[in-house]
Design a protein around this motif. Structure first.
Motif, PDB file in Angstrom:
ATOM      1  N   GLN A 146       1.289  -0.955  -0.262  1.00 58.94           N
ATOM      2  CA  GLN A 146      -0.471   0.048   0.116  1.00 58.94           C
ATOM      3  C   GLN A 146       0.786   1.538   0.199  1.00 58.94           C
ATOM      4  O   GLN A 146       0.443   2.280  -0.634  1.00 58.94           O
ATOM      5  CB  GLN A 146      -0.737  -0.209   1.160  1.00 58.94           C
ATOM      6  CG  GLN A 146      -2.083   1.049   1.145  1.00 58.94           C
ATOM      7  CD  GLN A 146      -3.149   0.848  -0.260  1.00 58.94           C
ATOM      8  OE1 GLN A 146      -3.312   0.392  -0.042  1.00 58.94           O
ATOM      9  NE2 GLN A 146      -3.155   2.234  -0.228  1.00 58.94           N
ATOM     10  N   CYS A 149       2.377   1.692  -4.054  1.00 57.80           N
ATOM     11  CA  CYS A 149       1.367   1.956  -3.949  1.00 57.80           C
ATOM     12  C   CYS A 149       1.293   3.574  -4.408  1.00 57.80           C
ATOM     13  O   CYS A 149       0.796   4.294  -5.524  1.00 57.80           O
ATOM     14  CB  CYS A 149      -0.060   1.692  -4.431  1.00 57.80           C
ATOM     15  SG  CYS A 149      -0.180  -0.641  -4.477  1.00 57.80           S
ATOM     16  N   GLU A 150       0.959   4.456  -3.185  1.00 57.90           N
ATOM     17  CA  GLU A 150       0.986   5.658  -2.635  1.00 57.90           C
ATOM     18  C   GLU A 150       2.171   6.528  -3.432  1.00 57.90           C
ATOM     19  O   GLU A 150       1.602   7.069  -3.794  1.00 57.90           O
ATOM     20  CB  GLU A 150       1.007   5.849  -0.992  1.00 57.90           C
ATOM     21  CG  GLU A 150      -0.363   5.410  -0.815  1.00 57.90           C
ATOM     22  CD  GLU A 150      -0.957   5.322   1.063  1.00 57.90           C
ATOM     23  OE1 GLU A 150      -0.085   5.931   1.536  1.00 57.90           O
ATOM     24  OE2 GLU A 150      -1.427   5.636   1.044  1.00 57.90           O
ATOM     25  N   ARG A 151       3.990   5.867  -3.784  1.00 61.41           N
ATOM     26  CA  ARG A 151       4.558   6.428  -3.874  1.00 61.41           C
ATOM     27  C   ARG A 151       5.096   6.874  -5.138  1.00 61.41           C
ATOM     28  O   ARG A 151       4.938   7.326  -5.626  1.00 61.41           O
ATOM     29  CB  ARG A 151       5.752   5.553  -3.163  1.00 61.41           C
ATOM     30  CG  ARG A 151       7.145   5.862  -3.324  1.00 61.41           C
ATOM     31  CD  ARG A 151       7.229   7.445  -2.495  1.00 61.41           C
ATOM     32  NE  ARG A 151       7.172   7.647  -1.359  1.00 61.41           N
ATOM     33  CZ  ARG A 151       8.113   7.055  -0.552  1.00 61.41           C
ATOM     34  NH1 ARG A 151       9.613   6.904  -1.202  1.00 61.41           N
ATOM     35  NH2 ARG A 151       8.526   6.836   0.802  1.00 61.41           N
ATOM     36  N   GLU A 157       1.901   6.840  -7.091  1.00 59.64           N
ATOM     37  CA  GLU A 157       1.640   7.680  -7.690  1.00 59.64           C
ATOM     38  C   GLU A 157       1.776   9.007  -8.045  1.00 59.64           C
ATOM     39  O   GLU A 157       1.115   9.512  -9.038  1.00 59.64           O
ATOM     40  CB  GLU A 157      -0.168   7.475  -6.841  1.00 59.64           C
ATOM     41  CG  GLU A 157      -0.595   6.018  -7.104  1.00 59.64           C
ATOM     42  CD  GLU A 157      -2.121   5.980  -6.231  1.00 59.64           C
ATOM     43  OE1 GLU A 157      -1.991   6.864  -5.033  1.00 59.64           O
ATOM     44  OE2 GLU A 157      -3.091   5.345  -5.999  1.00 59.64           O
ATOM     45  N   THR A 158       2.379   9.165  -6.986  1.00 54.58           N
ATOM     46  CA  THR A 158       3.039  10.549  -7.322  1.00 54.58           C
ATOM     47  C   THR A 158       4.136  10.467  -7.789  1.00 54.58           C
ATOM     48  O   THR A 158       4.784  11.956  -8.379  1.00 54.58           O
ATOM     49  CB  THR A 158       3.709  11.026  -5.473  1.00 54.58           C
ATOM     50  OG1 THR A 158       4.772  10.396  -5.298  1.00 54.58           O
ATOM     51  CG2 THR A 158       2.816  11.332  -4.635  1.00 54.58           C
ATOM     52  N   GLN A 181       3.264   6.989 -13.652  1.00 56.09           N
ATOM     53  CA  GLN A 181       2.101   6.264 -14.262  1.00 56.09           C
ATOM     54  C   GLN A 181       2.254   5.494 -15.335  1.00 56.09           C
ATOM     55  O   GLN A 181       2.135   5.570 -16.602  1.00 56.09           O
ATOM     56  CB  GLN A 181       1.560   7.778 -15.017  1.00 56.09           C
ATOM     57  CG  GLN A 181       1.147   8.919 -14.236  1.00 56.09           C
ATOM     58  CD  GLN A 181      -0.040   8.362 -12.746  1.00 56.09           C
ATOM     59  OE1 GLN A 181      -0.656   7.249 -13.357  1.00 56.09           O
ATOM     60  NE2 GLN A 181      -0.288   8.672 -11.700  1.00 56.09           N
ATOM     61  N   ASP A 184       1.280   2.208 -16.778  1.00 53.34           N
ATOM     62  CA  ASP A 184       0.514   1.130 -16.829  1.00 53.34           C
ATOM     63  C   ASP A 184       1.019   0.009 -16.448  1.00 53.34           C
ATOM     64  O   ASP A 184       0.028  -0.934 -15.734  1.00 53.34           O
ATOM     65  CB  ASP A 184       0.078   0.981 -17.579  1.00 53.34           C
ATOM     66  CG  ASP A 184      -0.702   2.276 -17.801  1.00 53.34           C
ATOM     67  OD1 ASP A 184      -1.166   3.544 -17.351  1.00 53.34           O
ATOM     68  OD2 ASP A 184      -0.669   2.643 -19.515  1.00 53.34           O
ATOM     69  N   ASP A 226       1.562  -0.736 -12.559  1.00 52.46           N
ATOM     70  CA  ASP A 226       0.029  -0.791 -12.317  1.00 52.46           C
ATOM     71  C   ASP A 226      -0.612  -1.677 -11.649  1.00 52.46           C
ATOM     72  O   ASP A 226      -0.768  -2.845 -10.925  1.00 52.46           O
ATOM     73  CB  ASP A 226      -0.756   0.851 -12.565  1.00 52.46           C
ATOM     74  CG  ASP A 226      -0.289   1.524 -12.196  1.00 52.46           C
ATOM     75  OD1 ASP A 226       0.246   2.615 -11.771  1.00 52.46           O
ATOM     76  OD2 ASP A 226      -0.710   2.968 -12.685  1.00 52.46           O
ATOM     77  N   ASP A 250      -1.346  -5.362  -9.163  1.00 51.25           N
ATOM     78  CA  ASP A 250      -2.851  -5.284  -8.406  1.00 51.25           C
ATOM     79  C   ASP A 250      -2.931  -6.410  -8.265  1.00 51.25           C
ATOM     80  O   ASP A 250      -3.244  -7.253  -7.779  1.00 51.25           O
ATOM     81  CB  ASP A 250      -3.980  -4.903  -9.934  1.00 51.25           C
ATOM     82  CG  ASP A 250      -4.435  -3.440 -10.401  1.00 51.25           C
ATOM     83  OD1 ASP A 250      -4.184  -2.661  -8.798  1.00 51.25           O
ATOM     84  OD2 ASP A 250      -4.209  -2.437 -11.620  1.00 51.25           O
TER      85      ASP A 250
END
Length: 459
Positions: free
Chosen positions: A254, A257-259, A261-262, A265, A267, A270, A274
């Protein structure tokens, strides 16, 4: 059931001996009559003889007396022979009555046995069968004289073990085979030994058949219980060794994922994240299911109306059922079924798992039927689908934990159902429905799960 090969020989010997005795008695009587007649004639002749011939007459009279004595002795021997014949006949009749008593006694003993007893000759033809055997195998007296092959494929194992014993001369103790009668599985245990006469000559075989359906069911439940009892300590170890590191892994994913996102990008990244989250979630579900299965917590105790549970479950499933073209039916007996004492949440979970399995077995639609009735002092719940049934090779493993034929299943659904039902002092089993048991077209099949729960207040 019994054969007496010596009886006719003894009977013939006694008859011949009696006839010979009667013949000898007739000959002796004739000889005595002739001797008396000769003595009378001799007495008349001696009255007219001169004195010079009297000495010769006395000698002849002595010979006649000797013949008379021999005739009397022969008569006594004949009388003794007749007495002996009488004793032989009496002994034969006594032995015959004893043999009949033994036959009646043995027949009564065999009739009182729960096991079926079948005797055959050396060619495999049935020579006798006791009442329990007729009932278990569903045959009548007309089957006596036929071969075991005439019983059909249902009891083909009997002919096989008889042939094996007759060939290798080794007894067979226990061989199990299953029959499907009106969708319910029955387990029979058969054995076979050689049948010999008093001279040790092989004259056939003896087969015994028992219905061990209840025993086989109890053994299966005990095996399930043993597996369940052994999972308690394993569940605690898994919770400690896997759950804690898994929680830390979930937290770090988690944060990652937060790191990301900033900062980026991507795909592909990601998608990989997932996949990680999905697999971790799946592992958590497996551990939770395993924990629930292996837990020893007591179930709740309250009065539960199973009819209300089924109605609520049908309302819950109706939207999904309409999407899958599945028709939901409820069949309930006219009489009041009663209540059970237990945990409504756990029982609802059992019914939900059985219903979902039934719907998954009908991807092209069909009917899912809930049948509620009273069986003695128990409530009986039948959940029946019209799917493709359960393959025979996997039926013994249906209630095993982590056994599943679906790629997205955990294999804990039916195992958890079995555990919850046993916690309520009930039982769960299933039967596969085919065209032979229901008289429907060959394309129609299905499975029916049956749950038996004790009534909380027997009436």
């Amino acid at each position: 059931m019994f054969e007496n090969h010596d009886g006719p020989n003894v009977r013939r010997f006694a008859i011949v001996l009696a006839l010979l005795s009667l013949l000898a008695l007739g000959v002796t009587a004739s000889m005595l009559s002739n001797v008396r007649h000769e003595q009378e004639i001799f007495a008349r002749l001696t009255q007219h003889l001169p004195k010079s011939d009297l000495e010769a007459a006395r000698t002849l009279s002595g010979e006649l007396s000797l013949q008379s004595g021999l005739s009397v002795l022969l008569g006594l021997n004949i009388i003794a022979t007749a007495v002996a014949v009488a004793w032989v006949v009496r002994g034969y009749l006594s032995n015959k009555r004893t043999l009949e008593d033994v036959k009646v006694y043995s027949a009564d003993v065999l009739a009182s046995m729960d096991a079926g007893v079948i005797t055959t000759d050396r060619n495999g033809r049935i020579t006798s069968i006791n009442p329990s055997g007729k009932q278990l195998i569903d045959i009548d007296d007309e089957s006596v004289g036929r071969t075991l092959d005439s019983l059909g494929n249902r009891h083909a194992l009997l002919a096989e073990i008889r042939e094996e014993v007759a060939t290798y001369h080794h007894p067979i103790r226990d061989r199990d085979y299953n029959l499907d009668e009106q969708g319910h599985r029955r387990t029979f245990r058969a054995g076979c030994t050689l049948l010999q006469n008093r001279r040790g000559e092989e004259i056939g075989t003896v087969l015994h058949v028992r219905d061990v359906s209840e025993k086989a069911l109890m053994e299966e439940r005990l095996r399930r219980m043993e597996r369940y009892m052994g999972l308690g300590s394993l569940a605690a170890g898994l919770q400690h060794e896997i759950k804690n590191p898994l929680s830390a892994l979930t937290l770090h994913i988690q944060l990652l994922c937060e790191r990301l996102e900033t900062t980026t990008q991507d795909d592909e990244v990601d998608e990989l994240l997932d996949v990680l989250r999905t697999e971790i979630h799946r592992i958590n579900d497996v551990l939770d299911g395993f924990r629930n299965y292996a837990s020893t917590d007591h179930v709740g105790s309250s009065s539960v109306d199973v009819a209300v549970l089924i109605e609520r479950l049908v309302r819950l499933l109706r939207p999904q059922a309409e999407q899958q073209s599945v028709r939901l039916h409820i069949e309930q007996s006219v009489e009041l079924v009663g209540l059970v004492q237990g945990d409504s949440v756990g029982l609802e979970q059992v019914l939900l798992n059985l219903a979902l399995n039934g719907m998954m077995a009908m991807p092209e639609g069909g009917a899912l039927t809930f049948r509620l009735s009273r069986h003695e002092e128990q409530i009986r719940i039948d959940v029946r689908d019209e799917g493709n049934g359960i393959p025979e090779e996997i039926r013994p493993r249906v209630f095993d934990p982590y056994f599943t034929t679906r790629s997205n299943g955990t294999g804990m659904g039916l195992a958890l159902c079995d555990k919850i039902v046993r916690q309520h002092n009930g039982s769960i089993d299933f039967r596969v429905i085919d065209s032979e048991t229901e008289g429907k077209p060959a394309s129609v099949a299905g499975t029916e799960f049956t749950v038996l729960l004790p009534l909380s207040q027997p009436e």
